[in-house]
Design a protein around this motif. Structure first.
Motif, PDB file in Angstrom:
ATOM      1  N   MET A 195       0.876  -1.199  -0.047  1.00 54.74           N
ATOM      2  CA  MET A 195       0.012   0.192   0.233  1.00 54.74           C
ATOM      3  C   MET A 195       0.849   1.311  -0.042  1.00 54.74           C
ATOM      4  O   MET A 195       1.583   1.479   1.006  1.00 54.74           O
ATOM      5  CB  MET A 195      -0.913   0.043   1.296  1.00 54.74           C
ATOM      6  N   ASN A 196       0.707   2.231  -1.017  1.00 57.75           N
ATOM      7  CA  ASN A 196       1.625   3.343  -1.018  1.00 57.75           C
ATOM      8  C   ASN A 196       0.769   4.477  -0.972  1.00 57.75           C
ATOM      9  O   ASN A 196      -0.214   4.984  -1.685  1.00 57.75           O
ATOM     10  CB  ASN A 196       2.146   3.543  -2.623  1.00 57.75           C
ATOM     11  N   LEU A 197       0.831   5.094   0.216  1.00 62.65           N
ATOM     12  CA  LEU A 197      -0.069   6.206   0.492  1.00 62.65           C
ATOM     13  C   LEU A 197       0.734   7.561   0.674  1.00 62.65           C
ATOM     14  O   LEU A 197       0.161   8.430   1.599  1.00 62.65           O
ATOM     15  CB  LEU A 197      -0.927   5.950   1.854  1.00 62.65           C
ATOM     16  N   LYS A 198       1.858   7.612   0.011  1.00 64.23           N
ATOM     17  CA  LYS A 198       2.549   8.792   0.536  1.00 64.23           C
ATOM     18  C   LYS A 198       2.100  10.224   0.236  1.00 64.23           C
ATOM     19  O   LYS A 198       2.578  11.009   0.863  1.00 64.23           O
ATOM     20  CB  LYS A 198       4.126   8.641  -0.383  1.00 64.23           C
ATOM     21  N   ALA A 199       1.546  10.353  -0.676  1.00 59.08           N
ATOM     22  CA  ALA A 199       0.982  11.734  -1.141  1.00 59.08           C
ATOM     23  C   ALA A 199      -0.357  12.050  -0.645  1.00 59.08           C
ATOM     24  O   ALA A 199      -0.884  12.977  -0.946  1.00 59.08           O
ATOM     25  CB  ALA A 199       0.939  11.805  -2.728  1.00 59.08           C
ATOM     26  N   LEU A 200      -0.985  11.034   0.162  1.00 63.62           N
ATOM     27  CA  LEU A 200      -2.380  11.310   0.740  1.00 63.62           C
ATOM     28  C   LEU A 200      -2.234  11.927   2.116  1.00 63.62           C
ATOM     29  O   LEU A 200      -1.391  11.394   2.787  1.00 63.62           O
ATOM     30  CB  LEU A 200      -3.055   9.959   0.770  1.00 63.62           C
ATOM     31  N   VAL A 201      -3.018  12.913   2.280  1.00 63.73           N
ATOM     32  CA  VAL A 201      -2.915  13.631   3.666  1.00 63.73           C
ATOM     33  C   VAL A 201      -4.412  13.951   3.958  1.00 63.73           C
ATOM     34  O   VAL A 201      -5.430  13.905   3.349  1.00 63.73           O
ATOM     35  CB  VAL A 201      -2.220  14.918   3.440  1.00 63.73           C
ATOM     36  N   ALA A 202      -4.447  14.161   5.280  1.00 66.07           N
ATOM     37  CA  ALA A 202      -5.721  14.674   6.017  1.00 66.07           C
ATOM     38  C   ALA A 202      -5.442  16.096   6.633  1.00 66.07           C
ATOM     39  O   ALA A 202      -4.230  16.355   7.084  1.00 66.07           O
ATOM     40  CB  ALA A 202      -5.951  13.609   7.073  1.00 66.07           C
ATOM     41  N   VAL A 203      -6.546  16.753   6.547  1.00 67.00           N
ATOM     42  CA  VAL A 203      -6.198  18.106   6.734  1.00 67.00           C
ATOM     43  C   VAL A 203      -7.285  18.574   7.868  1.00 67.00           C
ATOM     44  O   VAL A 203      -8.335  18.216   7.838  1.00 67.00           O
ATOM     45  CB  VAL A 203      -6.491  19.153   5.461  1.00 67.00           C
ATOM     46  N   THR A 204      -6.807  19.093   8.834  1.00 64.05           N
ATOM     47  CA  THR A 204      -7.329  19.445  10.223  1.00 64.05           C
ATOM     48  C   THR A 204      -8.538  20.241   9.685  1.00 64.05           C
ATOM     49  O   THR A 204      -8.316  21.512   8.874  1.00 64.05           O
ATOM     50  CB  THR A 204      -6.431  20.005  11.219  1.00 64.05           C
ATOM     51  N   GLY A 205      -9.923  20.060  10.164  1.00 65.82           N
ATOM     52  CA  GLY A 205     -10.769  20.728   9.961  1.00 65.82           C
ATOM     53  C   GLY A 205     -11.488  20.502   8.737  1.00 65.82           C
ATOM     54  O   GLY A 205     -12.564  21.233   8.385  1.00 65.82           O
ATOM     55  N   LYS A 206     -11.057  19.628   7.723  1.00 63.75           N
ATOM     56  CA  LYS A 206     -11.731  19.387   6.518  1.00 63.75           C
ATOM     57  C   LYS A 206     -11.885  17.932   6.560  1.00 63.75           C
ATOM     58  O   LYS A 206     -11.165  17.251   6.786  1.00 63.75           O
ATOM     59  CB  LYS A 206     -10.670  19.892   5.329  1.00 63.75           C
TER      60      LYS A 206
ATOM     61  N   TYR B  71     -10.951   4.548   4.718  1.00 64.16           N
ATOM     62  CA  TYR B  71     -10.893   3.461   3.796  1.00 64.16           C
ATOM     63  C   TYR B  71     -11.668   3.374   2.504  1.00 64.16           C
ATOM     64  O   TYR B  71     -11.164   2.917   1.509  1.00 64.16           O
ATOM     65  CB  TYR B  71     -11.157   2.100   4.659  1.00 64.16           C
ATOM     66  N   HIS B  72     -12.967   3.843   2.682  1.00 65.06           N
ATOM     67  CA  HIS B  72     -13.807   3.549   1.532  1.00 65.06           C
ATOM     68  C   HIS B  72     -13.333   4.657   0.494  1.00 65.06           C
ATOM     69  O   HIS B  72     -13.605   4.415  -0.810  1.00 65.06           O
ATOM     70  CB  HIS B  72     -15.172   3.929   1.965  1.00 65.06           C
ATOM     71  N   ILE B  73     -12.745   5.725   0.682  1.00 66.33           N
ATOM     72  CA  ILE B  73     -12.359   6.583  -0.154  1.00 66.33           C
ATOM     73  C   ILE B  73     -11.063   5.910  -0.870  1.00 66.33           C
ATOM     74  O   ILE B  73     -11.150   6.079  -2.025  1.00 66.33           O
ATOM     75  CB  ILE B  73     -11.732   7.965   0.338  1.00 66.33           C
ATOM     76  N   ILE B  74     -10.117   5.394  -0.451  1.00 65.03           N
ATOM     77  CA  ILE B  74      -8.859   5.037  -0.933  1.00 65.03           C
ATOM     78  C   ILE B  74      -8.989   3.431  -1.534  1.00 65.03           C
ATOM     79  O   ILE B  74      -7.887   3.271  -2.514  1.00 65.03           O
ATOM     80  CB  ILE B  74      -7.720   5.032   0.038  1.00 65.03           C
ATOM     81  N   LYS B  75      -9.826   2.961  -1.363  1.00 65.87           N
ATOM     82  CA  LYS B  75      -9.783   1.561  -1.456  1.00 65.87           C
ATOM     83  C   LYS B  75      -9.889   1.275  -3.160  1.00 65.87           C
ATOM     84  O   LYS B  75      -9.497   0.410  -3.678  1.00 65.87           O
ATOM     85  CB  LYS B  75     -11.128   0.791  -0.964  1.00 65.87           C
ATOM     86  N   ALA B  76     -10.401   2.378  -3.754  1.00 67.14           N
ATOM     87  CA  ALA B  76     -10.681   2.172  -5.515  1.00 67.14           C
ATOM     88  C   ALA B  76      -9.370   2.776  -5.978  1.00 67.14           C
ATOM     89  O   ALA B  76      -9.354   2.942  -7.246  1.00 67.14           O
ATOM     90  CB  ALA B  76     -11.770   2.736  -5.748  1.00 67.14           C
ATOM     91  N   LEU B  77      -8.496   3.507  -5.292  1.00 69.20           N
ATOM     92  CA  LEU B  77      -7.274   4.031  -5.933  1.00 69.20           C
ATOM     93  C   LEU B  77      -6.303   2.927  -6.167  1.00 69.20           C
ATOM     94  O   LEU B  77      -6.030   2.124  -5.398  1.00 69.20           O
ATOM     95  CB  LEU B  77      -6.831   5.039  -5.049  1.00 69.20           C
ATOM     96  N   PRO B  78      -5.533   3.340  -7.142  1.00 68.78           N
ATOM     97  CA  PRO B  78      -4.534   2.458  -7.885  1.00 68.78           C
ATOM     98  C   PRO B  78      -3.232   2.448  -6.740  1.00 68.78           C
ATOM     99  O   PRO B  78      -2.728   1.387  -6.446  1.00 68.78           O
ATOM    100  CB  PRO B  78      -4.051   3.081  -8.939  1.00 68.78           C
ATOM    101  N   LEU B  79      -3.214   3.541  -5.901  1.00 72.29           N
ATOM    102  CA  LEU B  79      -2.145   3.617  -4.958  1.00 72.29           C
ATOM    103  C   LEU B  79      -2.499   2.384  -3.889  1.00 72.29           C
ATOM    104  O   LEU B  79      -1.721   2.008  -3.196  1.00 72.29           O
ATOM    105  CB  LEU B  79      -2.200   4.778  -4.049  1.00 72.29           C
TER     106      LEU B  79
END
Length: 135
Positions: A1-12, A115-123
């Protein structure tokens, strides 16, 4: 699983892909809509890469990426809007040893929604292990 460029933003809500940087901050693309681009000023907003996020554990902190990998192996996750006991029981299976006093149902909902957001991503299916030859 490669999630390097994925971020969570405080308040969003949701997750974002880090796509660049300019004088005003970081340029992010929403993974929910994949069209929304926004600039986030780091003086007022915090970013956390998914690879760096940890969950409170009874003995030691649990890495989010390991929990997402267990959810992937399980092959099924409840909907984020499921009731609290359903989410808690599911999380006990995929994150054994999490601190139930400090990991709230809202945290579990967020992780399940990510999980539901990223499960379909190629990453999600890419190998994140760096090349040991330094290439």
């Amino acid at each position: 699983m490669n999630l390097k460029a994925l971020v969570a933003v405080t308040g969003k809500p949701g997750l974002f892909r880090l796509i660049g940087q300019n004088k005003g901050g970081f340029i992010l693309e929403s993974l929910d809509e994949q069209k929304t681009k926004s600039v986030v000023n780091l003086a007022t907003t915090k970013l956390a890469t998914l690879e760096d996020i940890t969950i409170y554990g009874d003995d030691e902190e649990l890495r989010l990426i390991d929990i997402l990998e267990r959810i992937k192996e399980k092959g099924d996750a409840p909907e984020p809007k499921s009731d609290g006991p359903t989410l808690r029981n599911f999380f006990r299976e995929v994150a054994p040893g999490h601190d139930e006093d400090r990991v709230y149902t809202s945290d579990i909902k967020k992780i399940v929604s990510w999980y539901h957001i990223i499960k379909a991503l190629p990453l999600f299916d890419e190998d994140a292990t760096p090349d040991t030859n330094g290439e």
